[in-house]
Design an enzyme around this catalytic site. Structure first.
Site, PDB file in Angstrom:
ATOM      1  N   TYR A 154      44.766  70.707  25.411  1.00 57.39           N
ATOM      2  CA  TYR A 154      45.972  69.953  25.066  1.00 57.39           C
ATOM      3  C   TYR A 154      46.051  69.960  23.552  1.00 57.39           C
ATOM      4  O   TYR A 154      45.164  69.409  22.882  1.00 57.39           O
ATOM      5  CB  TYR A 154      45.870  68.507  25.552  1.00 57.39           C
ATOM      6  CG  TYR A 154      46.066  68.342  27.039  1.00 57.39           C
ATOM      7  CD1 TYR A 154      45.028  68.590  27.933  1.00 57.39           C
ATOM      8  CD2 TYR A 154      47.290  67.912  27.544  1.00 57.39           C
ATOM      9  CE1 TYR A 154      45.210  68.425  29.294  1.00 57.39           C
ATOM     10  CE2 TYR A 154      47.472  67.737  28.912  1.00 57.39           C
ATOM     11  CZ  TYR A 154      46.430  68.001  29.777  1.00 57.39           C
ATOM     12  OH  TYR A 154      46.615  67.832  31.125  1.00 57.39           O
ATOM     13  N   HIS A 172      36.451  71.477  36.543  1.00 58.73           N
ATOM     14  CA  HIS A 172      36.561  71.291  35.097  1.00 58.73           C
ATOM     15  C   HIS A 172      35.887  69.966  34.745  1.00 58.73           C
ATOM     16  O   HIS A 172      36.315  68.916  35.200  1.00 58.73           O
ATOM     17  CB  HIS A 172      38.022  71.274  34.656  1.00 58.73           C
ATOM     18  CG  HIS A 172      38.637  72.636  34.610  1.00 58.73           C
ATOM     19  ND1 HIS A 172      39.842  72.908  34.016  1.00 58.73           N
ATOM     20  CD2 HIS A 172      38.185  73.837  35.072  1.00 58.73           C
ATOM     21  CE1 HIS A 172      40.119  74.193  34.112  1.00 58.73           C
ATOM     22  NE2 HIS A 172      39.133  74.782  34.754  1.00 58.73           N
ATOM     23  N   LYS A 230      49.430  63.950  36.882  1.00 58.05           N
ATOM     24  CA  LYS A 230      49.304  62.882  37.884  1.00 58.05           C
ATOM     25  C   LYS A 230      50.231  63.030  39.106  1.00 58.05           C
ATOM     26  O   LYS A 230      49.990  62.386  40.133  1.00 58.05           O
ATOM     27  CB  LYS A 230      49.596  61.520  37.226  1.00 58.05           C
ATOM     28  CG  LYS A 230      48.493  61.048  36.294  1.00 58.05           C
ATOM     29  CD  LYS A 230      47.345  60.452  37.060  1.00 58.05           C
ATOM     30  CE  LYS A 230      46.085  60.326  36.255  1.00 58.05           C
ATOM     31  NZ  LYS A 230      45.155  61.449  36.355  1.00 58.05           N
ATOM     32  N   TYR A 280      42.048  60.530  33.502  1.00 59.27           N
ATOM     33  CA  TYR A 280      42.336  61.936  33.830  1.00 59.27           C
ATOM     34  C   TYR A 280      41.709  62.339  35.165  1.00 59.27           C
ATOM     35  O   TYR A 280      42.333  63.036  35.967  1.00 59.27           O
ATOM     36  CB  TYR A 280      41.828  62.843  32.697  1.00 59.27           C
ATOM     37  CG  TYR A 280      42.523  64.183  32.680  1.00 59.27           C
ATOM     38  CD1 TYR A 280      43.662  64.388  31.904  1.00 59.27           C
ATOM     39  CD2 TYR A 280      42.061  65.235  33.458  1.00 59.27           C
ATOM     40  CE1 TYR A 280      44.324  65.607  31.909  1.00 59.27           C
ATOM     41  CE2 TYR A 280      42.709  66.449  33.470  1.00 59.27           C
ATOM     42  CZ  TYR A 280      43.834  66.631  32.687  1.00 59.27           C
ATOM     43  OH  TYR A 280      44.480  67.846  32.696  1.00 59.27           O
ATOM     44  N   PRO A 304      54.557  65.520  33.327  1.00 59.24           N
ATOM     45  CA  PRO A 304      53.375  66.249  33.794  1.00 59.24           C
ATOM     46  C   PRO A 304      52.170  66.199  32.857  1.00 59.24           C
ATOM     47  O   PRO A 304      51.094  66.685  33.213  1.00 59.24           O
ATOM     48  CB  PRO A 304      53.881  67.692  33.925  1.00 59.24           C
ATOM     49  CG  PRO A 304      55.056  67.778  33.026  1.00 59.24           C
ATOM     50  CD  PRO A 304      55.666  66.422  32.985  1.00 59.24           C
TER      51      PRO A 304
HETATM   52  C1  LIG Z   1      58.649  72.549  38.138  1.00 58.78           C
HETATM   53  C2  LIG Z   1      57.623  71.461  38.350  1.00 58.78           C
HETATM   54  C3  LIG Z   1      56.385  71.512  37.708  1.00 58.78           C
HETATM   55  C4  LIG Z   1      55.422  70.507  37.909  1.00 58.78           C
HETATM   56  N1  LIG Z   1      54.215  70.573  37.281  1.00 58.78           N
HETATM   57  C5  LIG Z   1      53.290  69.594  37.513  1.00 58.78           C
HETATM   58  C6  LIG Z   1      52.019  69.619  36.899  1.00 58.78           C
HETATM   59  O1  LIG Z   1      51.706  70.509  36.109  1.00 58.78           O
HETATM   60  N2  LIG Z   1      51.112  68.631  37.222  1.00 58.78           N
HETATM   61  C7  LIG Z   1      51.413  67.627  38.132  1.00 58.78           C
HETATM   62  O2  LIG Z   1      50.565  66.764  38.452  1.00 58.78           O
HETATM   63  N3  LIG Z   1      52.617  67.575  38.704  1.00 58.78           N
HETATM   64  C8  LIG Z   1      53.548  68.535  38.421  1.00 58.78           C
HETATM   65  N4  LIG Z   1      54.736  68.477  39.030  1.00 58.78           N
HETATM   66  C9  LIG Z   1      54.945  67.384  39.961  1.00 58.78           C
HETATM   67  C10 LIG Z   1      54.331  67.691  41.327  1.00 58.78           C
HETATM   68  O3  LIG Z   1      54.620  69.018  41.675  1.00 58.78           O
HETATM   69  C11 LIG Z   1      54.918  66.693  42.299  1.00 58.78           C
HETATM   70  O4  LIG Z   1      54.521  65.398  41.874  1.00 58.78           O
HETATM   71  C12 LIG Z   1      54.465  66.924  43.759  1.00 58.78           C
HETATM   72  O5  LIG Z   1      55.041  68.127  44.246  1.00 58.78           O
HETATM   73  C13 LIG Z   1      54.896  65.756  44.622  1.00 58.78           C
HETATM   74  O6  LIG Z   1      54.725  66.079  45.976  1.00 58.78           O
HETATM   75  P1  LIG Z   1      55.777  65.543  47.062  1.00 58.78           P
HETATM   76  O7  LIG Z   1      55.277  66.048  48.345  1.00 58.78           O
HETATM   77  O8  LIG Z   1      55.983  64.106  46.843  1.00 58.78           O
HETATM   78  O9  LIG Z   1      57.161  66.227  46.657  1.00 58.78           O
HETATM   79  P2  LIG Z   1      57.594  67.759  46.730  1.00 58.78           P
HETATM   80  O10 LIG Z   1      56.452  68.650  46.445  1.00 58.78           O
HETATM   81  O11 LIG Z   1      58.804  67.889  45.885  1.00 58.78           O
HETATM   82  O12 LIG Z   1      57.969  67.968  48.252  1.00 58.78           O
HETATM   83  C14 LIG Z   1      59.141  67.426  48.797  1.00 58.78           C
HETATM   84  C15 LIG Z   1      59.613  68.327  49.901  1.00 58.78           C
HETATM   85  O13 LIG Z   1      60.766  67.734  50.486  1.00 58.78           O
HETATM   86  C16 LIG Z   1      61.712  68.739  50.772  1.00 58.78           C
HETATM   87  N5  LIG Z   1      63.036  68.105  50.797  1.00 58.78           N
HETATM   88  C17 LIG Z   1      63.720  67.578  49.753  1.00 58.78           C
HETATM   89  N6  LIG Z   1      64.883  67.072  50.155  1.00 58.78           N
HETATM   90  C18 LIG Z   1      64.949  67.280  51.487  1.00 58.78           C
HETATM   91  C19 LIG Z   1      65.925  66.988  52.481  1.00 58.78           C
HETATM   92  N7  LIG Z   1      67.075  66.362  52.191  1.00 58.78           N
HETATM   93  N8  LIG Z   1      65.683  67.366  53.736  1.00 58.78           N
HETATM   94  C20 LIG Z   1      64.510  67.990  54.064  1.00 58.78           C
HETATM   95  N9  LIG Z   1      63.557  68.284  53.173  1.00 58.78           N
HETATM   96  C21 LIG Z   1      63.776  67.939  51.897  1.00 58.78           C
HETATM   97  C22 LIG Z   1      61.539  69.758  49.672  1.00 58.78           C
HETATM   98  O14 LIG Z   1      61.971  71.050  50.098  1.00 58.78           O
HETATM   99  C23 LIG Z   1      60.045  69.702  49.404  1.00 58.78           C
HETATM  100  O15 LIG Z   1      59.315  70.716  50.079  1.00 58.78           O
HETATM  101  C24 LIG Z   1      55.720  69.453  38.806  1.00 58.78           C
HETATM  102  C25 LIG Z   1      56.970  69.396  39.429  1.00 58.78           C
HETATM  103  C26 LIG Z   1      57.924  70.373  39.205  1.00 58.78           C
HETATM  104  C27 LIG Z   1      59.280  70.280  39.882  1.00 58.78           C
END
Ligand SMILES: Cc1cc2nc3c(=O)[nH]c(=O)nc-3n(C[C@H](O)[C@H](O)[C@H](O)COP(=O)(O)OP(=O)(O)OC[C@H]3O[C@@H](n4cnc5c(N)ncnc54)[C@H](O)[C@@H]3O)c2cc1C
Length: 399
Positions: A208, A79, A304, A392, A300
């Site tokens: 947006y 994009h 980011k 962005y 969101p």
């Molecule tokens: C519904 C939703 C929609 C979103 N939409 C957007 C978007 O449109 N754009 C954007 O940029 N960001 C979005 N986000 C944010 C983005 O998805 C997160 O910033 C990203 O997933 C962060 O990655 P992470 O690996 O830090 O955390 P996560 O992806 O949350 O991964 C953490 C992992 O840790 C595991 N975990 C948690 N607790 C424990 C434990 N006690 N023991 C073992 N494992 C555990 C979980 O199962 C998970 O798989 C969204 C988030 C959500 C919840």
């Protein structure tokens, strides 16, 4: 207490196998460092949970250059801009023109699938579907940090490591082990109603929109499935929303004198996403380090969250390599400041996009017109459009 049935020694134990945890494990493997990844959800649960969709330029580079994904370039969509739509008119922000960069539409589910495939290809030690993870003895004087957990059959296991990384998302158990810690919060009085719909694309890039009824984001997934959001009250129940009611809201928010309409189809998934801004500092305590949503979350609107998680582990993999492989113990001390420098830029960008585009419940007619004045100033200004394009597509990583 259940007897420990197995004990594994590794260099880095990673709690959380989402994008942050898996990418870190992959980068450590490339650097010749062993890790074990523990996650309490199953592969199928994570691979089918819809979340982020937009990757910054440097996130794409990281996936490709590290050997984690080629698919992002073939199955993802470049994009080169977004549309800002207000007063019923669209205004394109051309990223290539202003900063010579693009972002990529590539869903988080695909990022997870690619990272998991890369770690599986490289015989990585990934343990999904566990429960009861507990982190022990991570203080600065500890010589033996450990993580204990139960496997899906209920047997207890132990992983000992030189370092433990908490990449366990927004409900992190690891971040509470950081002492002392400071937490910064901002709650927002609205949420997003997110839908997946079976319909053809309505626009080639993201829209947006700030309509009279509030915010909406028109995004894509594939040629046949689209992702859309509209601003709602956090207490909304998705079950109260029929397809007709959802389409009425979405069409109303993009409507304008140009007659623009969205292509409609069945709603196949709907959920309410409350959001907030959050940062915890420091991101390190002794032999424990935090990465991704475990340490910070953003609304969101600026896309980011996933990008910050990947940016954290790019820095973290480097400082762990310097510590573990080269004996530079002081490298870990630099992690919090380096990671948070980007986090606070992203916090500001997400807050700015959010407050500029959403209707605030307490806003007065003055506030509404001021907001439209801000949008009009932005799209009429080369400097304003450059600022948005830079944020962005992501600020270049200067190492
Ligand atoms: C519904 C939703 C929609 C979103 N939409 C957007 C978007 O449109 N754009 C954007 O940029 N960001 C979005 N986000 C944010 C983005 O998805 C997160 O910033 C990203 O997933 C962060 O990655 P992470 O690996 O830090 O955390 P996560 O992806 O949350 O991964 C953490 C992992 O840790 C595991 N975990 C948690 N607790 C424990 C434990 N006690 N023991 C073992 N494992 C555990 C979980 O199962 C998970 O798989 C969204 C988030 C959500 C919840």
């Amino acid at each position: 207490m259940t007897t420990v049935t197995s004990s594994t020694r590794t260099q880095v134990a990673i709690v959380g196998g989402g994008p942050a945890g898996l990418m870190l494990s992959h980068l450590l493997h490339v650097a010749g460092i062993e890790s074990v990844v523990l996650d309490h959800r199953t592969y199928d649960e994570i691979a089918t949970t819809h979340r982020a969709g937009i990757l910054e330029r440097d996130s794409v580079r990281l996936l490709v250059d590290s050997g984690a994904s080629d698919r992002v370039l073939t199955d993802g969509h470049e994009h080169q801009g977004i549309d800002l739509r207000f007063g019923g008119e669209s205004h394109r922000i051309d990223f290539q023109k202003y900063v010579g960069a693009s972002c990529w539409l590539y869903p988080q589910t695909e990022v997870f699938i690619d990272l998991h495939a890369a770690r599986t290809r490289d015989a990585g030690d990934l343990r999904y579907g566990i429960s009861g993870a507990e982190v022990h003895e991570v203080g600065a004087s500890s010589t033996g940090p450990r993580v204990t957990y139960l496997d899906p059959e209920g047997a207890r296991h132990e992983v000992t490591a030189e370092l433990v990384v908490g990449a366990d998302g927004s409900r992190s158990i690891c971040r509470d082990l950081v002492e002392p810690r400071t937490q910064y919060f901002r709650e927002y009085p609205f949420a997003w109603f997110g839908v997946l719909v079976e319909a053809p694309t309505s626009a080639p890039e993201l829209i947006y929109t700030r309509g009279e009824q509030g915010f909406a984001l028109i995004s894509q997934r594939t040629a046949d499935v689209q992702r859309m959001y509209f601003q709602c009250d956090p207490s909304e129940n998705p079950a109260d929303w029929s397809d007709d009611r959802i389409w009425e809201q979405l069409q109303g928010r993009v409507a304008g004198p140009d007659g623009f309409r969205l292509n409609e189809g069945p709603v196949i998934d709907k959920s309410v996403l409350p959001f907030r801004s959050f940062v915890q500092t420091p991101m390190r305590h002794g032999r424990l380090l935090l990465a991704g949503d475990a340490a910070h979350t953003v609304p969101p609107t600026g896309a980011k969250g996933l990008n910050l998680a990947l940016a954290d582990v790019r820095v973290l993999a480097e400082v762990i390599e310097r510590t573990v492989s080269k004996g530079e113990a002081e490298a870990l001390d630099t992690y919090t400041d380096r990671a948070l420098a980007r986090v606070w830029k992203a916090q500001h960008f997400s807050y700015w996009m959010t407050t500029m585009l959403h209707q605030l419940p307490e806003s007065t007619p003055f506030d509404e017109r001021r907001q439209l004045g801000e949008l009009a100033t932005l799209v009429a200004s080369e400097a304003g459009k450059t600022y948005l394009a830079e944020g962005y597509t992501g600020w270049p990583d200067r190492g």
